[in-house]
Design an enzyme around this catalytic site. Structure first.
Site, PDB file in Angstrom:
ATOM      1  N   SER A 211     -10.724  -0.166   5.375  1.00 44.47           N
ATOM      2  CA  SER A 211      -9.789  -0.168   4.244  1.00 44.47           C
ATOM      3  C   SER A 211     -10.522   0.145   3.038  1.00 44.47           C
ATOM      4  O   SER A 211     -11.988   0.067   3.127  1.00 44.47           O
ATOM      5  CB  SER A 211      -9.259  -1.557   4.152  1.00 44.47           C
ATOM      6  OG  SER A 211      -8.475  -1.314   2.952  1.00 44.47           O
TER       7      SER A 211
ATOM      8  N   TYR B  58      -8.938 -10.520   3.161  1.00 40.52           N
ATOM      9  CA  TYR B  58      -9.060  -9.243   3.361  1.00 40.52           C
ATOM     10  C   TYR B  58     -10.160  -8.475   2.830  1.00 40.52           C
ATOM     11  O   TYR B  58     -10.939  -7.688   3.643  1.00 40.52           O
ATOM     12  CB  TYR B  58      -7.723  -8.717   3.055  1.00 40.52           C
ATOM     13  CG  TYR B  58      -7.382  -7.243   3.728  1.00 40.52           C
ATOM     14  CD1 TYR B  58      -6.775  -7.008   4.774  1.00 40.52           C
ATOM     15  CD2 TYR B  58      -7.414  -6.165   2.758  1.00 40.52           C
ATOM     16  CE1 TYR B  58      -6.330  -6.025   5.336  1.00 40.52           C
ATOM     17  CE2 TYR B  58      -7.241  -5.052   3.329  1.00 40.52           C
ATOM     18  CZ  TYR B  58      -6.606  -4.938   4.651  1.00 40.52           C
ATOM     19  OH  TYR B  58      -6.274  -3.407   5.042  1.00 40.52           O
TER      20      TYR B  58
ATOM     21  N   LYS C 230     -12.967  -6.767   5.399  1.00 38.62           N
ATOM     22  CA  LYS C 230     -12.975  -5.519   5.344  1.00 38.62           C
ATOM     23  C   LYS C 230     -14.665  -4.911   4.894  1.00 38.62           C
ATOM     24  O   LYS C 230     -14.890  -3.835   5.393  1.00 38.62           O
ATOM     25  CB  LYS C 230     -12.067  -4.686   4.610  1.00 38.62           C
ATOM     26  CG  LYS C 230     -10.544  -4.915   5.310  1.00 38.62           C
ATOM     27  CD  LYS C 230     -10.487  -4.485   6.973  1.00 38.62           C
ATOM     28  CE  LYS C 230      -9.015  -4.278   7.374  1.00 38.62           C
ATOM     29  NZ  LYS C 230      -8.987  -3.633   8.552  1.00 38.62           N
TER      30      LYS C 230
END
Length: 261
Positions: free
Chosen positions: A132, A145, A149
């Site tokens: 991402s 997250y 990531k």
């Protein structure tokens, strides 16, 4: 030359778009996901085999490789696409941290452990990671997250540095907003940090369709580029962050404040 591929998280979103793009090129694909109903429909539409499996587990990965070996005689391309967007704010529960780490990071590690030895000893292969832009920049609202990531990107970099000259090509897909179920309806969440996270994803840049993102990944693989950046501005932001992190962080603080209004 057609490839023999596995795509995880392939019941919808980016994973399904990648599988569809590969099949359109003449590649063979084993699709996998935990959502059996949607997976079976997707695989049926593409006339490709599927396996319902937990790709964060060694057993799940083993089942995938066994199916690919039986169907195609091997694996040339593994697209580690499955991911979760869970855990918001500093009080994100331990369970969300554990799930994010297991799915967004360790699923890649476990797959690489199974695949890299056979590729190094054989004809090589391609390991593609859906990370991402959060892994290059950050993710407002969700520490789980953002951190997982970043780790996914870090593992992909390590894998490329260690095995890239030994027959293992690595490609790391880092989009911003993509029109997938993962971000749809996010602004209706009750938690303010969750709404902030989803709003940041949907307003930082254009929200691209999954097919466009899939094509960017395949183009990067064909060109043997490490980064696949569907949003070209991510590369510029990443360079700005590296050149002057204090200025970049100040900008992120202003952006966060604007979203909280």
């Amino acid at each position: 030359m057609s490839r023999r591929a596995i795509v995880t998280g392939a019941a919808g979103g980016i994973g399904l778009a990648v599988a569809r793009a590969l099949v359109a090129r003449g590649d063979q694909v084993v699709l996998t996901d935990l959502d059996e109903a949607r997976l079976a429909e997707a695989a049926g539409d593409l006339a490709q085999p599927y396996v319902v499996a937990d790709v964060a587990s060694d057993d799940g990965i083993s089942a995938l490789l066994t199916r690919a070996d039986q169907e195609f005689g091997g694996v040339d391309l593994y697209v580690a696409n499955a991911g979760v967007f869970r855990g918001f704010g500093l009080d994100a529960p331990e369970s969300d941290w554990a799930l994010s780490w297991d799915v967004n990071v360790m699923a890649h590690v476990r797959a690489a452990r199974a695949l890299v030895p056979r590729w190094v000893d054989g004809d090589g292969g391609i390991f593609a990671v859906t990370a991402s832009a959060a892994g290059l920049l950050t993710q407002l609202g969700s520490p789980t997250y953002s951190v997982s990531k970043h780790a996914a990107v870090g593992f992909a970099e390590w894998l490329a540095a260690t095995y890239g000259d030994r027959g293992v090509q690595v490609c790391c897909l880092c989009p911003m907003g993509v029109a997938t179920p993962m971000i749809e309806g996010g602004e209706s969440r009750e938690e303010s940090e969750a709404r902030l996270g989803h709003k940041a994803v949907s307003t930082a840049g254009a929200v691209l369709d999954a097919d466009t993102v899939a094509q960017t990944l395949l183009e990067a693989i064909d060109a043997k580029r490490f980064h696949a950046l569907p949003h070209v501005e991510v590369g510029r932001m990443y360079a700005q962050k590296a050149a002057d992190p204090d200025r970049w962080l100040a900008g992120m603080q202003r952006y966060r404040a604007s979203l909280e209004v």
